[in-house]
Design a protein around this motif. Structure first.
Motif, short mmCIF file in Angstrom:
data_model
loop_
_atom_site.label_atom_id
_atom_site.label_comp_id
_atom_site.label_asym_id
_atom_site.label_seq_id
_atom_site.Cartn_x
_atom_site.Cartn_y
_atom_site.Cartn_z
N ASN A 130 -1.12 5.52 3.19
CA ASN A 130 -1.14 4.11 2.81
C ASN A 130 -2.54 3.51 2.85
O ASN A 130 -2.88 2.68 2.01
CB ASN A 130 -0.24 3.29 3.73
CG ASN A 130 1.22 3.56 3.48
OD1 ASN A 130 1.61 4.06 2.43
ND2 ASN A 130 2.06 3.22 4.43
N ASP A 131 -3.34 3.90 3.82
CA ASP A 131 -4.67 3.30 3.99
C ASP A 131 -5.76 4.14 3.34
O ASP A 131 -6.39 3.71 2.38
CB ASP A 131 -4.98 3.11 5.48
CG ASP A 131 -4.05 2.12 6.15
OD1 ASP A 131 -3.67 1.13 5.51
OD2 ASP A 131 -3.72 2.33 7.32
N GLY A 160 -4.78 5.50 -0.33
CA GLY A 160 -4.56 4.34 -1.18
C GLY A 160 -5.86 3.65 -1.53
O GLY A 160 -6.10 3.29 -2.69
N LYS A 173 0.87 -1.18 0.00
CA LYS A 173 0.00 0.00 0.00
C LYS A 173 0.90 1.23 0.00
O LYS A 173 1.98 1.16 0.56
CB LYS A 173 -0.87 0.03 1.27
CG LYS A 173 -1.78 -1.15 1.44
CD LYS A 173 -2.60 -1.08 2.73
CE LYS A 173 -1.72 -1.23 3.94
NZ LYS A 173 -2.43 -1.20 5.21
N PRO A 174 0.57 2.29 -0.63
CA PRO A 174 -0.72 2.71 -1.14
C PRO A 174 -1.02 2.27 -2.58
O PRO A 174 -2.02 2.69 -3.15
CB PRO A 174 -0.68 4.22 -1.05
CG PRO A 174 0.75 4.56 -1.28
CD PRO A 174 1.52 3.43 -0.63
#
Length: 113
Positions: free
Chosen positions: A73-74, A77, A44-45
């Motif tokens: 990233n979360d 993404g 991720k991302p």
């Protein structure tokens, strides 16, 4: 991540086997799928882990909710991969990010109830 009919999965930047063991040790082994950066082919991302999770859950990205605690990233993404996304911000660290649609949650129970 949550798909239709309450199916759930975990997407991690750890390798899949390590993440499965970690979830098991934490008493959270009930996910229908666990996707690691190794099994997705990218961390991720990048969209690959999110889309691999959707495929494993047999859920379209637009019908899948991703909950994570990292704004890049979360949250971003998942949004970039076409999922619905919620930023879990237990300590309100990210409330001052301009332009971010951040939802502060004290607990995942808020989303699941």
């Amino acid at each position: 991540m949550l798909g239709p009919a309450g199916v759930s999965g975990a997407v991690s930047n750890n390798v899949e086997s390590y993440q499965r063991d970690k979830l098991q040790a934490a008493g959270l082994a009930g996910f229908q799928c666990v996707i690691g950066s190794d099994s997705a082919g990218a961390p991720k991302p990048h969209s690959a882990p999110f889309l691999a999770g959707c495929a494993a859950l047999k859920s379209l990205p637009a019908h899948t909710l991703y909950i994570g605690d990292n704004p890049i990233n979360d949250y971003q993404g998942a949004m970039d991969a076409g999922l619905q996304s919620v930023l879990l911000d237990r300590a309100s660290f990210h409330k001052n990010f301009p332009g971010w649609r951040v939802k502060a949650l004290g607990s995942l129970r808020t989303v699941l109830s």
